[in-house]
Write a protein that holds these residues in place. Sequence first.
Motif, PDB file in Angstrom:
ATOM      1  N   TYR A  46       0.894  -1.090  -0.038  1.00 18.18           N
ATOM      2  CA  TYR A  46      -0.081   0.227  -0.005  1.00 18.18           C
ATOM      3  C   TYR A  46       0.973   1.169  -0.027  1.00 18.18           C
ATOM      4  N   GLY A  47       1.993   1.192   0.855  1.00 18.01           N
ATOM      5  CA  GLY A  47       2.723   2.493   0.684  1.00 18.01           C
ATOM      6  C   GLY A  47       3.272   2.666  -0.410  1.00 18.01           C
ATOM      7  N   ALA A  48       4.052   1.541  -1.226  1.00 10.05           N
ATOM      8  CA  ALA A  48       4.487   1.587  -2.496  1.00 10.05           C
ATOM      9  C   ALA A  48       3.684   2.233  -3.538  1.00 10.05           C
ATOM     10  N   ASN A  49       2.244   1.686  -3.456  1.00 13.88           N
ATOM     11  CA  ASN A  49       1.268   2.255  -4.607  1.00 13.88           C
ATOM     12  C   ASN A  49       0.671   3.416  -4.175  1.00 13.88           C
ATOM     13  N   TYR A  50       0.458   3.874  -2.822  1.00 10.37           N
ATOM     14  CA  TYR A  50      -0.377   4.955  -2.589  1.00 10.37           C
ATOM     15  C   TYR A  50       0.164   6.048  -2.112  1.00 10.37           C
ATOM     16  N   LEU A  51       1.620   5.953  -1.856  1.00  8.95           N
ATOM     17  CA  LEU A  51       2.402   7.077  -1.263  1.00  8.95           C
ATOM     18  C   LEU A  51       3.509   7.419  -2.073  1.00  8.95           C
ATOM     19  N   LEU A  52       4.292   6.388  -2.371  1.00 13.68           N
ATOM     20  CA  LEU A  52       5.530   6.416  -3.098  1.00 13.68           C
ATOM     21  C   LEU A  52       5.285   6.559  -4.464  1.00 13.68           C
ATOM     22  N   GLN A  53       4.616   5.631  -5.136  1.00 16.52           N
ATOM     23  CA  GLN A  53       4.499   5.638  -6.638  1.00 16.52           C
ATOM     24  C   GLN A  53       3.837   6.963  -7.173  1.00 16.52           C
ATOM     25  N   PRO A  54       2.756   7.624  -6.410  1.00 12.74           N
ATOM     26  CA  PRO A  54       2.314   8.463  -7.034  1.00 12.74           C
ATOM     27  C   PRO A  54       3.057   9.852  -7.030  1.00 12.74           C
ATOM     28  N   THR A  55       4.083  10.021  -6.035  1.00 17.29           N
ATOM     29  CA  THR A  55       5.327  10.708  -5.664  1.00 17.29           C
ATOM     30  C   THR A  55       6.162  10.843  -6.677  1.00 17.29           C
ATOM     31  N   ARG A  56       6.609   9.538  -7.016  1.00 12.45           N
ATOM     32  CA  ARG A  56       7.554   9.403  -8.222  1.00 12.45           C
ATOM     33  C   ARG A  56       7.063   9.726  -9.442  1.00 12.45           C
ATOM     34  N   ASN A  57       5.689   9.430  -9.705  1.00 13.44           N
ATOM     35  CA  ASN A  57       4.864   9.702 -10.895  1.00 13.44           C
ATOM     36  C   ASN A  57       4.876  11.122 -11.412  1.00 13.44           C
ATOM     37  N   VAL A  58       4.991  12.124 -10.330  1.00 13.08           N
ATOM     38  CA  VAL A  58       4.766  13.516 -10.489  1.00 13.08           C
ATOM     39  C   VAL A  58       6.345  14.033 -10.314  1.00 13.08           C
ATOM     40  N   HIS A  59       7.276  13.617  -9.462  1.00 10.53           N
ATOM     41  CA  HIS A  59       8.442  14.349  -9.117  1.00 10.53           C
ATOM     42  C   HIS A  59       9.716  13.518  -9.490  1.00 10.53           C
ATOM     43  N   GLY A  60       9.566  12.469 -10.183  1.00  6.57           N
ATOM     44  CA  GLY A  60      10.798  11.620 -10.485  1.00  6.57           C
ATOM     45  C   GLY A  60      11.319  10.879  -9.373  1.00  6.57           C
ATOM     46  N   ARG A  61      12.428  10.587  -9.689  1.00  6.15           N
ATOM     47  CA  ARG A  61      13.122   9.426  -8.821  1.00  6.15           C
ATOM     48  C   ARG A  61      13.289   9.698  -7.304  1.00  6.15           C
ATOM     49  N   LEU A  62      12.914   8.698  -6.440  1.00  3.50           N
ATOM     50  CA  LEU A  62      13.064   8.928  -5.061  1.00  3.50           C
ATOM     51  C   LEU A  62      14.203   7.738  -4.727  1.00  3.50           C
ATOM     52  N   GLN A  63      14.904   8.317  -3.593  1.00  2.00           N
ATOM     53  CA  GLN A  63      15.817   7.143  -3.093  1.00  2.00           C
ATOM     54  C   GLN A  63      15.168   6.807  -1.763  1.00  2.00           C
ATOM     55  N   ILE A 111      13.488  19.112  -2.439  1.00  2.00           N
ATOM     56  CA  ILE A 111      12.523  18.184  -1.603  1.00  2.00           C
ATOM     57  C   ILE A 111      11.438  19.012  -0.973  1.00  2.00           C
ATOM     58  N   GLU A 112      11.590  20.366  -0.674  1.00  2.00           N
ATOM     59  CA  GLU A 112      10.528  21.338   0.070  1.00  2.00           C
ATOM     60  C   GLU A 112       9.546  21.182  -1.060  1.00  2.00           C
ATOM     61  N   THR A 113       9.675  21.073  -2.330  1.00  3.49           N
ATOM     62  CA  THR A 113       8.540  21.190  -3.278  1.00  3.49           C
ATOM     63  C   THR A 113       7.791  19.930  -3.149  1.00  3.49           C
ATOM     64  N   VAL A 173       1.861  16.802   0.928  1.00  2.82           N
ATOM     65  CA  VAL A 173       0.949  17.306   2.034  1.00  2.82           C
ATOM     66  C   VAL A 173      -0.396  17.507   1.294  1.00  2.82           C
ATOM     67  N   LYS A 174      -0.489  18.189   0.188  1.00  2.86           N
ATOM     68  CA  LYS A 174      -1.608  18.567  -0.611  1.00  2.86           C
ATOM     69  C   LYS A 174      -2.344  17.382  -1.314  1.00  2.86           C
ATOM     70  N   ASN A 179      21.675  14.874  10.159  1.00  8.31           N
ATOM     71  CA  ASN A 179      22.936  14.864   9.706  1.00  8.31           C
ATOM     72  C   ASN A 179      23.098  15.530   8.472  1.00  8.31           C
ATOM     73  N   GLY A 180      22.335  16.714   8.280  1.00  3.42           N
ATOM     74  CA  GLY A 180      22.548  17.846   7.357  1.00  3.42           C
ATOM     75  C   GLY A 180      21.754  17.293   5.872  1.00  3.42           C
ATOM     76  N   VAL A 181      21.222  16.271   5.993  1.00  4.32           N
ATOM     77  CA  VAL A 181      20.341  15.865   4.710  1.00  4.32           C
ATOM     78  C   VAL A 181      18.938  15.860   5.009  1.00  4.32           C
ATOM     79  N   LYS A 182      18.071  16.632   4.174  1.00  7.56           N
ATOM     80  CA  LYS A 182      16.697  16.733   4.054  1.00  7.56           C
ATOM     81  C   LYS A 182      16.053  15.397   3.594  1.00  7.56           C
ATOM     82  N   LEU A 183      15.118  15.055   4.281  1.00  2.24           N
ATOM     83  CA  LEU A 183      14.242  14.039   3.688  1.00  2.24           C
ATOM     84  C   LEU A 183      12.867  13.903   4.110  1.00  2.24           C
ATOM     85  N   ILE A 184      12.095  13.126   3.634  1.00  2.50           N
ATOM     86  CA  ILE A 184      10.787  13.098   3.783  1.00  2.50           C
ATOM     87  C   ILE A 184      10.608  11.922   4.655  1.00  2.50           C
ATOM     88  N   HIS A 185       9.785  12.025   5.830  1.00  5.99           N
ATOM     89  CA  HIS A 185       9.248  10.701   6.425  1.00  5.99           C
ATOM     90  C   HIS A 185       7.600  10.807   6.034  1.00  5.99           C
TER      91      HIS A 185
END
Length: 147
Positions: free
Chosen positions: A34-51, A88-90, A96-97, A110-116
């Motif tokens: 569910y996380g892959a399909n409803y959170l990560l994949q939609p984000t990748r589809n719009v914004h490109g690669r995620l690590q 990443i802020e974008t 969120v929206k 440690n100086g790296v921005k990430l999204i949880h």
Amino acid sequence: MKLSENFTLEELITTEQPYPNYPSSEYEIMNLFYGANYLLQPTRNVHGRLQINSGYRSEKVNSVVGSKPSSDHKRGAAFDFVTLDINIETVFGWCVKNLTFGQCILETRNGVKLIHISLVRFNKPNQEAFISPDKDTYITYKPITNV
């Protein structure tokens, strides 16, 4: 095992820790799906690669990385990632929206921005969006009101 168009089970359980880190139930694998399909994949589809930095965490891995015992990662229901193609802020603002989630947090570790981001939670508040300062504590979140 492929969970969505661009995310695999292996990618969502990978850890740098030298301990076993495989889901112990179908429930945890379902959460990863569910996380892959409803959170990560939609984000990748719009914004490109995620690590993906962290998805599922076994009890031992969760403890070693210093996370809370109640972490959604232990259920395969939370994901930490960085963006590779866009600010990443974008991406945080878009998540969120546009997504339905439990928590969405822009963190600096440690100086790296990430999204949880986590799946919707039962008997807990949902659609919680926060920005966390550069600390390893989970107490100092500030609610986002105009995202």
